[in-house]
Design an enzyme around this catalytic site. Sequence first.
Site, mmCIF file in Angstrom:
data_model
loop_
_atom_site.group_PDB
_atom_site.id
_atom_site.type_symbol
_atom_site.label_atom_id
_atom_site.label_comp_id
_atom_site.label_asym_id
_atom_site.label_seq_id
_atom_site.Cartn_x
_atom_site.Cartn_y
_atom_site.Cartn_z
ATOM 1 N N HIS A 294 5.142 -7.289 2.460
ATOM 2 C CA HIS A 294 4.341 -6.069 2.630
ATOM 3 C C HIS A 294 5.008 -5.104 3.599
ATOM 4 O O HIS A 294 5.750 -5.500 4.504
ATOM 5 C CB HIS A 294 2.907 -6.398 3.056
ATOM 6 C CG HIS A 294 2.765 -7.130 4.362
ATOM 7 N ND1 HIS A 294 2.735 -6.485 5.577
ATOM 8 C CD2 HIS A 294 2.618 -8.447 4.639
ATOM 9 C CE1 HIS A 294 2.567 -7.363 6.545
ATOM 10 N NE2 HIS A 294 2.506 -8.574 6.005
ATOM 11 N N ASP B 185 3.150 -2.554 5.260
ATOM 12 C CA ASP B 185 2.245 -2.102 6.310
ATOM 13 C C ASP B 185 2.240 -3.092 7.467
ATOM 14 O O ASP B 185 2.660 -4.245 7.341
ATOM 15 C CB ASP B 185 0.833 -1.893 5.765
ATOM 16 C CG ASP B 185 0.229 -3.161 5.170
ATOM 17 O OD1 ASP B 185 0.990 -3.989 4.616
ATOM 18 O OD2 ASP B 185 -0.999 -3.344 5.261
ATOM 19 N N GLU C 33 -1.459 -4.902 2.676
ATOM 20 C CA GLU C 33 -1.716 -6.330 2.863
ATOM 21 C C GLU C 33 -2.568 -6.580 4.095
ATOM 22 O O GLU C 33 -3.348 -7.539 4.133
ATOM 23 C CB GLU C 33 -0.390 -7.087 2.979
ATOM 24 C CG GLU C 33 -0.509 -8.596 2.897
ATOM 25 C CD GLU C 33 -0.793 -9.275 4.228
ATOM 26 O OE1 GLU C 33 -1.155 -10.469 4.230
ATOM 27 O OE2 GLU C 33 -0.655 -8.615 5.288
#
Length: 454
Positions: free
Chosen positions: A97, A99, A163
């Site tokens: 992910h 983020d 996520e």
Amino acid sequence: MAEVESAGEPGTGQVTGVDQQALDEVVRFTSELIRIDTSNAGDGACQERPAAEYVAERLAGAGLTPTLLERSKGRTNVVARIEGTDPAADALLVHGHLDVVPAEPADWSVHPFSGEVRDGVVWGRGAIDMKNMDAMVLAVVRQWARSGVRPRRDIVLAFTADEEASAEDGSGFLADQHPGLFEGCTEGISESGAFTFHGGDGMRLYPVAAGERGTAWLKLTARGRAGHGSKVNRDNAVSRLAAAVARIGAHDWPVRLTPTVRAALRELAALQGIEVDADAPRFDVDALLGRLGPAAKLVEPTVRNSANPTMLAAGYKINVIPGTAVAHIDGRVLPGGEAEFRTTLDELTGPDVSWEYHHREVALEAPVDAPAFAAMRAAIERFDPDGHVVPYCMSGGTDAKQFSRLGITGYGFSPLKLPEGFDYQALFHGVDECVPVEGLHFGVRVLDHFLRAA
């Protein structure tokens, strides 16, 4: 340029190992990704697109054709496929992910979005969770492009948004709306596994995740009779909620051992020279955990379901009894433990408090006797022959939950060799998150070897 570790894979003519450029790039990519602030507070304001474009540019530089996909503006995911040499082989998903959780600069000794490289360490939010792994993947596939390497099986790369919240804009969106991108994928690897865990007396463990507890985030609501704070009120919503929250917080959940946890207990005990029969009717898991030393931390959170109160909200003035009060609970559920969890919450909340799922995701279980797990073990042991690979179950969850909707079995495998005293697990969502440069180099070597052999 090649850092040759062996003559090559028989019949392929391909040199094995990674070159100095890959080792340099993994450090630079980690640092530069950290500098792209992709903080996700769960309010929808996160913008992963700058990081996604950064990733896509480097994938394109490796001769791949990345696809950028969004459910919401700026919440960007990147997917690319590397064609393998064996068209009959199942494909492998490698996902990470983009983020990160927010960070308060005032709390850090190094600015969380500086990506500073100092004293052999890369500092910043995402250094562990999980821009390091994103950078490893980029470094490996670019190395392959330079060396003319192709893996045996197709490898699908997914760099996801969201996520750290619901995954609705990330892996959930990809699994639900773009399943064709993952055609043929039967297994996947991602975060939170294959890191060095120091088990005491010089023992180096490498826990590979072969399971995850399910997510059960709950909203509790108590209703009562609003009124003046000076009056007797037997229908006080705050009191009812407080009593329910206290019962939940004090509850002792019964032991429930999944196959992954049993395997972890057996292997950890064997390494300590302890004979156990985890299938015995009177097996005392808590007594065994007390004998495992530091390694007990790998297993202790996953021998039971759990429910931890985390948020409370009620009232608007000190002398007004409100008509409603709300709490939130972070529940985690073992594979097969859903029915017990629901029944227990009904009992603990009682007749005056209702509860509902705020967010819910499935628990996962992956086989530890699968060829993929054996390949992970072999890759770790190749580069740390004195290390011990053990299976474990994650106490939390990852994007593997969403990708499981496509029939993809997920493992936690983001390799890092870490020095003693480096508390990897404490740095997840913690202050002064960082990763050693040598750990990244180890990770690139292990990931390269595994992806070729898998």
